[in-house]
Motif scaffolding. Structure first.
Motif, PDB file in Angstrom:
ATOM      1  N   LEU A 142       8.940  -7.688   1.843  1.00 27.49           N
ATOM      2  CA  LEU A 142       8.864  -7.632   3.253  1.00 27.49           C
ATOM      3  C   LEU A 142       7.424  -8.032   3.875  1.00 27.49           C
ATOM      4  O   LEU A 142       7.253  -8.533   4.765  1.00 27.49           O
ATOM      5  CB  LEU A 142       9.282  -6.343   3.941  1.00 27.49           C
ATOM      6  N   LEU A 143       6.687  -7.375   3.180  1.00 24.52           N
ATOM      7  CA  LEU A 143       5.084  -7.616   3.525  1.00 24.52           C
ATOM      8  C   LEU A 143       4.910  -9.375   3.089  1.00 24.52           C
ATOM      9  O   LEU A 143       4.066  -9.858   4.283  1.00 24.52           O
ATOM     10  CB  LEU A 143       4.088  -7.059   2.837  1.00 24.52           C
ATOM     11  N   THR A1031       2.338  -1.373  13.360  1.00 24.04           N
ATOM     12  CA  THR A1031       0.938  -2.185  12.528  1.00 24.04           C
ATOM     13  C   THR A1031       1.547  -3.467  12.423  1.00 24.04           C
ATOM     14  O   THR A1031       1.134  -4.442  12.875  1.00 24.04           O
ATOM     15  CB  THR A1031       0.382  -1.488  11.340  1.00 24.04           C
ATOM     16  N   ALA A1032       2.706  -3.568  11.772  1.00 21.98           N
ATOM     17  CA  ALA A1032       3.421  -5.030  11.784  1.00 21.98           C
ATOM     18  C   ALA A1032       3.806  -5.467  12.913  1.00 21.98           C
ATOM     19  O   ALA A1032       3.330  -6.993  12.991  1.00 21.98           O
ATOM     20  CB  ALA A1032       4.647  -4.809  10.773  1.00 21.98           C
ATOM     21  N   VAL A1033       4.009  -5.077  13.953  1.00 24.20           N
ATOM     22  CA  VAL A1033       4.318  -5.590  15.446  1.00 24.20           C
ATOM     23  C   VAL A1033       2.923  -6.229  15.832  1.00 24.20           C
ATOM     24  O   VAL A1033       3.060  -7.370  16.308  1.00 24.20           O
ATOM     25  CB  VAL A1033       5.016  -4.614  16.109  1.00 24.20           C
ATOM     26  N   LEU A1059      -4.773  -7.128   5.106  1.00 23.59           N
ATOM     27  CA  LEU A1059      -5.426  -5.858   4.991  1.00 23.59           C
ATOM     28  C   LEU A1059      -4.962  -4.561   5.767  1.00 23.59           C
ATOM     29  O   LEU A1059      -4.725  -3.590   5.154  1.00 23.59           O
ATOM     30  CB  LEU A1059      -6.912  -6.187   5.330  1.00 23.59           C
ATOM     31  N   SER A1060      -4.461  -4.684   6.888  1.00 24.95           N
ATOM     32  CA  SER A1060      -4.106  -3.955   7.871  1.00 24.95           C
ATOM     33  C   SER A1060      -2.626  -3.154   7.269  1.00 24.95           C
ATOM     34  O   SER A1060      -2.583  -2.131   7.117  1.00 24.95           O
ATOM     35  CB  SER A1060      -3.785  -4.300   9.143  1.00 24.95           C
ATOM     36  N   LEU A1061      -1.700  -3.940   7.113  1.00 20.38           N
ATOM     37  CA  LEU A1061      -0.476  -3.639   6.407  1.00 20.38           C
ATOM     38  C   LEU A1061      -0.445  -3.224   5.191  1.00 20.38           C
ATOM     39  O   LEU A1061       0.247  -2.023   4.814  1.00 20.38           O
ATOM     40  CB  LEU A1061       0.530  -4.975   6.736  1.00 20.38           C
ATOM     41  N   THR A1062      -1.346  -3.607   4.509  1.00 24.69           N
ATOM     42  CA  THR A1062      -1.294  -2.824   2.920  1.00 24.69           C
ATOM     43  C   THR A1062      -1.612  -1.302   3.191  1.00 24.69           C
ATOM     44  O   THR A1062      -1.137  -0.490   2.700  1.00 24.69           O
ATOM     45  CB  THR A1062      -2.434  -3.617   2.136  1.00 24.69           C
ATOM     46  N   TYR A1063      -2.710  -0.989   4.033  1.00 29.02           N
ATOM     47  CA  TYR A1063      -3.176   0.123   4.282  1.00 29.02           C
ATOM     48  C   TYR A1063      -2.059   1.069   5.007  1.00 29.02           C
ATOM     49  O   TYR A1063      -1.682   2.096   4.900  1.00 29.02           O
ATOM     50  CB  TYR A1063      -4.422   0.141   5.186  1.00 29.02           C
ATOM     51  N   ALA A1064      -1.228   0.475   6.008  1.00 28.03           N
ATOM     52  CA  ALA A1064      -0.358   0.924   6.709  1.00 28.03           C
ATOM     53  C   ALA A1064       0.907   1.471   5.711  1.00 28.03           C
ATOM     54  O   ALA A1064       1.457   2.419   5.841  1.00 28.03           O
ATOM     55  CB  ALA A1064       0.287   0.108   7.810  1.00 28.03           C
TER      56      ALA A1064
END
Length: 1401
Positions: A142-143, A1031-1033, A1059-1064
């Motif tokens: 999904l990422l 975060t994804a939105v 980077l943001s989504l990996t952390y989320a």
């Protein structure tokens, strides 16, 4: 969803209390959605919230009821259905818990049984786990999809003309990510709920199975098993299996995850992923070596833990002896020796685990570098954010199976060792229920006509075909391993010495020449005896003649090598050492029978207990402390006989119950109870040294060296002038054989006599277990940090964690930086890969550093906390042990120390790492998508509300779990001391039922605690799913708003979004994991809190030496000012007494206005005692129960300090010895100069030599001389190994008489100037008593000797007689002078003795 509810109105308290009642099991009655979301627990959380607002904690009755399937009685049935007990030998299995070969054999039967207990629900949990793992596989995919959308949108590849599902693909992929993560949360928590239930099912089953097995364990096996080992089986080994059960599915799921993520990586980066797989395969053997080493270390840790707990238990059981003989320092040294060995291996294991963690932590990074390197070398390599970040998430998720799989293997290793130990124990030999243990035959008929028939019996205390082992080994540390400890035989048997063994770890038995195998000797041989229905048969004989063995043989407690024993009818039994329950007097007498008030009152009168009960605060409802600590020896014996009398059995076996009774009481009990209405018509077997009663017996048996010397009716034996019975009676002639009852420790009550039968209970002897309410105080954390080395060292540890977190952040950020330069405009490909590899290596280094430093810190803290606890307990006064159950104290040294050693360090590790990672993750997300900062505020508020809401439940249920665990172990320890009594009365089922009830109470707290974890985890993971979704939105919205609808260029949004989504995604599981590990840390810190409570709040005895007194004066607290030693030293200007090296020179004792009470809340026992004893005088002390005889000796030894509250005017020393105020010297200085032979002798597991000379201070020749003087030389010479012959735990494989003689030998070795004898020969025959008295006169000529009389003839040659009454000296003069006054109390005692004697003649 409401986060907080249940606010209570002040005027609505009663209604609120009613609303918290539970009808049935909320879980069983819950509907599907409630079960999935754990809504059925809301009532518990509401209750906890209300209690917290009141400043109170949850109580046991507030907890959710235990569902029927979780109850012990249901679980143990499933265990017994599967466990095949057909191969349990009767006798001995030949296996030992500490034998490596036996442990290596594994536990096939137990594994099968555990599988049966877990059942289909556990298999279904595996299916849920598979679904959960499949959902996790969706995260990197999904990422990848979201980042591909962002990249395509930025490049203008998605025009406005595309359909909405393509144009807004990023939004619905974000929604799918949210749903997938939410579903993962629900499946994961329901999976854990099932496997956690399985784990406590297995623990309950094992605990109850061990308890039930111990009730059936043969005496042959009991001699190879110690109380400490059994406690560890139930506490530590069961816990290790309990911890492993949830990891069972990890063993296959780990491989499933590895295969799944490798498949995803193949989809993302193609064949390059196999390069990473190759690295992982090559890395495997290293981890295998680490696991193997951990396996070996765990076995060593268990071995040393067993030895330490056994030593602590033995010191606690004999604490009065430890204090009397000033052995505190040596006991401390011995236990610390075991502890240091334990810590050495714990430290090594912690470093290995640290290496494993670092190795497995760095491995995903190294694997990623190798995979990316190979991938980047391919021609069509797509170095994009969507590929690399999705790969990083896959590698990151791969880290969990790689990290937890070795942990699961390590736990498997520990569980296998524990399971093997448990299988060894559960397969040990049992007593034969319908036959003999051995080749003989034993018949038991439960008819109403009692009788005993023995034909040609040969009886042993061990299997005569199994050789004995040798003792006196040295352990690995080089220190003397003072013995193979043993529970020994249960009955304090006179002849059980024949089983005394000398053992070594190889299981071989050796004599002095090390090559000759030795075998047990027969305790009874050629035994023929018939006791007809209604007969009273007396058994007499010298010490070690086999009297108590005869009782045990009749009860089928021995090894019957040949012959036949038949017992008809129901049995009642009074053991030589009375077994008293930690319950009320009434409960001890009823012993599970229904209350028949008329019979009960007749029993109380016949057993002469009426007067004693009036002395007790609550009459027969008074709580009796552990082992009858607040009853005298005579009172315990009479309670034991009362139990036998009330049982109304057909056969009554009485093993020398008259030993500790005064003349009047012994005669009255014999006439009113044994030959009176209560036992008239019963078949009675009476072991006795009270020869004056023989003429009233129908049948007399005289034993000598295990054989029947004479057997017949009293008139027949008396008619034979040459008979042994006549010889014994001749010895009695002219001498009184009467005893004086030892005084009771409970209070005496002045004024009107109270009724002996109470109607209600007012007081409780045992203190309630401490329990703090609310959060663990910050001070506890700070004290733990100080124990580990202080704030500086902890700061150093914390910095290592900061570096690790920074390194983690740098690794992920570096990928973001790399993917923002796909064409390598800034740096070369090698530069990016090299830096990424370097960061992976430094991550491993920092991880090892942090693990190493924390392990070192934790071991230091454990060492300090344990040593402080041990010193505090050894320095506690006797009043502390009188009111605190031994099981509770032992729990601190076993379960709590285990928590601090192993659980606390891991919890702290996870808490620090997780909190730092969460902070880094949230800050990174906010920097990249600032709007997320707005969402963080309400999400953070909800998060902390949940945290507070949860902690109120988790903390208190964990405390209730700890508190409810102590009674389980207390009953276990208590039961092991009275197995023969329980089996004789046919009461095992009742004790099993009581034990199951206690296990259920403990399981209820555990069930509520584990369920609360799931309640929280579900909510926090759903919260984490929300964070990932938002975060994804926001990331998708960021690219759409920045790109202006398909226009290329702009910031590298995909790299930042990655980077943001990996952390989320990672923070989702971290949120709930952090709260849970914080809760686990708080729960483990509860163990520290309890250890600190006993370290800081336990009262302390006076200083041991004069130097310590001076230190105390220098640093005294307010509470010290009122202590007797402080008052004494203050009165002398703060000076202590200076003792000459030869003090005391003469042994003169001067007592002035001595007051003493046992505890603050009890009445005065000594009430102004005045007496002056000249040096070298021999003084006999007499008086009735409660007169203060033993209290006087305890005061002289300062086991109980004088009470100075009654002091009028200036201080005057209540006790001086040779002019020295004993309050102004240290306890060791005092007690080391005084010799004592107590009524209840203290022996430790070890050898005869070690018990005579525990610390190797005397030559072998001196020990043999002392044994000759005390009459034990011949018996010891006949033992296998002689001086190296084994003494079981508490000396239980020796008779009471033999124990008393060994302690006498110890006193003869020490040759103190002052000697106290407290009914020292109560359990020996008259002939032996006479020899001992002669020895004492010769060996202690010129010494001051105080003797509490047990036979009048033993004190008739004393220089003075001291008669005590109501805590005062009423007569003190030479015996002849006191006899001149016909009205003196002493004259009355002597007249009574003479009249008894004349009556028997």
């Amino acid at each position: 969803m409401k986060v907080m509810n249940g606010v209570i109105k002040d005027n609505d308290t009663d209604e609120d209390e009613r609303s918290f009642t539970y009808d049935g099991s909320p879980e069983d009655e819950a509907w599907l959605i409630s079960r999935i979301l754990f809504l059925w627990q809301n009532k518990l959380f509401k209750r906890a919230s209300v209690m917290f607002k009141r400043g109170e904690g949850l109580q046991q009755e507030d907890l959710l009821p235990l569902p029927p399937r979780d109850r012990g009685e249901v679980i143990i049935k499933k265990f017994e259905e599967s466990w095949d007990n057909s191969d349990a030998a009767t006798g001995g299995s030949g296996k030992k818990l500490t034998n490596d070969e036996d442990i290596k054999a594994g536990a096939p039967k137990l594994k099968k049984t555990i599988a049966h207990i877990l059942g289909w629900r556990f298999v279904f949990a595996g299916f849920i786990k598979a679904v959960n793992t499949a959902l996790q596989f969706g995260f990197p995919l999904l990422l990848n999809g979201i980042l591909e959308f962002i990249e395509d949108y930025q490049k203008g590849l998605i025009p406005d003309t595309e359909p909405w599902h393509i144009k807004y693909r990023g939004y619905w992929l974000a929604a799918v990510l949210f749903v997938a993560m939410g579903s993962k949360a629900l499946t994961e928590n329901n999976y854990f709920h099932i496997v956690n239930r399985g784990s406590f099912h297995v623990k309950s089953a094992i605990s109850i199975a061990v308890y039930n097995k111990s009730l059936r364990l043969s005496n042959v096996e009991r001699q190879t098993t110690t109380l400490g080992e059994l406690v560890n089986l139930m506490q530590v080994d069961a816990s290790k299996i309990e911890v492993f059960i949830p990891q069972i599915h990890v063993l296959w799921d780990g491989m499933f995850q590895i295969i799944g993520y490798m498949s995803i990586l193949y989809f993302l980066i193609g064949p390059a992923c196999f390069a990473g797989l190759l690295v992982m395969i090559l890395a495997g053997p290293v981890q295998g070596v680490v696991m193997k080493k951990l396996f070996g270390m765990n076995r060593l840790i268990v071995k040393h833990t067993d030895a330490r707990v056994e030593s602590v238990n033995e010191a606690l059981q004999g604490i009065q002896g430890v204090k009397m003989y000033t052995w505190e320092a040596n006991v401390l040294k011995r236990i610390e020796g075991y502890r240091n060995e334990e810590l050495k291996h714990l430290k090594s294991a912690a470093y290995l685990k640290g290496f494993s963690r670092a190795y497995m932590g760095a491995l995903p990074g190294v694997v990623a570098v190798v995979s990316f390197l190979v991938y980047s070398l391919t021609e069509d390599a797509d170095i994009s954010a969507s590929k690399l970040f999705a790969s990083i998430v896959a590698f990151d998720q791969l880290r969990f199976p790689l990290m937890f799989y070795p942990m699961a293997l390590a736990q498997l290793v520990q569980a296998q060792v524990s399971a093997a130990r448990l299988e060894i124990f559960l397969s040990m030999g049992e007593i034969a229920l319908n036959g003999a243990t051995g080749n003989g035959t034993y018949n038991r008929e439960r008819c109403s006509k009692g009788g005993v028939t023995i034909k040609d019996a040969e009886v042993y205390w061990g299997d005569p075909e199994v050789p004995l082992a040798s003792t006196g080994n040295r352990n690995e540390s080089g220190a003397d391993d003072t013995t193979e400890k043993s529970l020994g035989a249960p009955l304090d048997d006179d002849a059980s010495v024949s089983t005394a063994t000398a053992r070594d770890d190889t299981g071989k038995a050796l004599s002095d020449d090390e090559n000759v195998l030795q075998y047990p000797k027969a305790a009874l041989k050629n035994l023929n005896l018939t006791i007809g229905h209604g007969e009273l048969c007396a058994v007499v004989g010298r010490v070690a003649s086999g009297k108590s063995t005869l009782c045990s043989a009749v009860l089928n407690e021995t090894f019957l090598a040949k012959g036949n024993i038949s017992l008809q009818g129901e049995v009642a039994f009074a053991a030589q050492s009375p077994w008293i329950l930690n319950a009320t007097v009434r409960e001890n007498i009823l012993f599970g029978k229904p209350m028949d008030e008329d019979r009960y009152n007749r029993v109380i009168r016949a057993c002469q207990l009426e007067h004693d009960l009036t002395l007790l605060e609550d009459g027969d409802l008074t709580d009796i402390g552990e082992k009858g600590i607040n009853l005298s020896g005579g009172q315990k014996a009479r309670v034991s006989v009362a139990r036998a009398a009330y049982a109304d059995a057909d056969v009554v076996i009485l093993d020398d119950p008259l030993s500790a009774l005064d003349p009047e009481v012994a005669a009255a009990l014999f006439n009113d109870c044994i030959v009176g209405d209560l036992m008239a018509g019963k078949t009675r077997l009476l072991v006795t040294n009270q020869l004056q009663f023989l003429t009233q017996c129908d049948h007399v048996v005289v034993l000598k060296k295990g054989e029947v010397m004479e057997d017949g009716t009293a008139p027949e034996l008396l008619a034979n002038k040459e008979s042994e019975m006549n010889r014994l009676l001749a010895k009695l002639a002219g001498k009184s054989s009467k005893r004086v009852d030892k005084e009771a420790k409970p209070m005496e009550v002045e004024g009107d006599r109270k009724s002996s039968v109470a109607t209600s209970k007012l007081t409780k002897l045992l203190t309630k277990e401490e329990r703090n309410v609310g959060a663990v105080q910050t001070s506890v954390y700070l004290k733990y940090i100080k124990a580990g080395g202080g704030y500086g060292r902890f700061a150093f540890v914390y910095v290592a964690y900061v570096f690790t977190a920074a390194n983690n952040a740098a690794s992920v950020s570096w990928v973001s930086y790399w993917t923002s330069d796909p064409n390598y405009d800034r740096h070369s490909r090698e530069f990016y890969l090299g830096m990424y590899f370097l960061l992976a290596v430094t991550l491993g280094i920092f991880t090892f550093m942090r693990s190493y430093l924390l392990a070192y810190f934790g071991v230091k803290a454990s060492e300090r906390l344990h040593n402080d606890l041990l010193k505090s307990i050894l320095r506690a006064p006797m009043s502390f042990f009188d009111t605190t159950p031994m099981g509770r104290i032992l729990s601190r040294f076993s379960k709590d120390v285990y928590s601090v050693d192993l659980e606390l360090g891991d919890s702290i590790d996870f808490v620090i790492f997780c909190t730092l990672t969460i902070v880094v993750s949230l800050v990174s997300i906010i920097v990249i998508t600032p709007w997320f900062g707005v969402a963080v505020i309400p999400l953070g508020f909800i998060y902390f509300q949940y945290l507070q809401y949860f902690r109120a439940v988790s903390r208190e249920t964990k405390r209730l779990d700890s508190i409810s665990r102590s009674p389980v172990y207390a009953q276990f320890s208590e039961t092991l001391g009275g197995l023969s009594t329980i089996r004789a009365y046919g009461e095992p089922d009742r004790f099993k039922s009581e034990f199951e009830g206690k296990v259920n109470t403990n399981t209820q707290a555990l069930y509520n605690n584990k369920s609360a974890d799931r309640w929280l985890s579900t909510r926090l993971e759903l919260l984490g799913s929300t964070i990932a979704g938002i975060t994804a939105v926001l990331a998708v919205n960021l690219v759409i708003s920045n790109s202006g609808g398909g226009v290329g260029g702009g910031a590298p949004v995909a790299s930042l979004a990655g980077l943001s989504l990996t952390y989320a995604i990672s923070v989702t599981s971290l949120l709930q994991w952090t709260v849970r590990t914080f809760s686990n840390m708080e729960n483990a810190m509860n163990a520290t809190e309890r250890m600190l409570y006993y370290t800081e709040e336990t009262p302390e005895e006076a200083p041991f030496t004069a130097d310590e007194i001076n230190d105390k004066k220098r640093y005294s607290r307010d509470s010290e000012e009122k202590k007797p030693y402080t008052v004494a030293t203050n009165s002398a200007g703060g000076k202590t007494e200076t003792l000459p090296s030869d003090w005391p020179q003469t042994g003169g004792i001067d007592i002035q206005d001595l007051h003493m009470k046992y505890r603050k809340d009890t009445p005065m026992v000594l009430k102004g005692l005045n007496v002056s004893i000249k040096g070298g005088e021999r003084v006999g002390v007499v008086g009735r129960t409660g007169s203060g005889k033993s209290s006087l000796l305890l005061s002289l030894l300062r086991l109980v300090e004088p009470n100075l509250d009654e002091l009028k005017g200036d201080y005057k020393s209540p006790i001086t010895i040779d002019g020295v105020d004993i309050l102004r010297i240290g306890l060791t200085d005092l007690r080391s100069k005084l010799g004592i032979i107590p009524q209840n002798p203290v022996l430790f597991s070890g050898t005869i030599k070690i018990n005579m000379d525990p610390f190797g201070e005397y030559a072998t020749e001196e020990i043999w001389k002392a044994l000759e003087q005390c009459g034990m030389k011949e018996s010891v010479e006949e033992m296998p190994g002689q001086l190296e012959a084994a003494v079981a735990e508490g000396g239980q494989n020796l008779s009471n008489g033999m124990r008393q003689m060994l302690v006498l030998g110890r006193a003869l070795l020490r040759q103190n100037k002052i000697l106290f004898l407290d009914e020292a020969t109560a359990s020996v025959d008259i002939e032996t008593d006479r020899e001992i008295q002669r020895t004492l006169r010769e060996a202690f000529n010129g010494c001051t000797v105080l003797t509490i009389a047990h036979r009048i003839n033993t004190i008739m040659d004393s220089d003075k007689i001291l008669v005590l009454k109501d805590g005062r000296a009423v007569e003190f003069d030479a015996p002849d002078e006191l006899l001149k006054d016909e009205n003196s109390i002493f004259s009355e005692i002597v007249r009574h003795a003479q009249s008894e004697e004349e009556g028997e003649q």
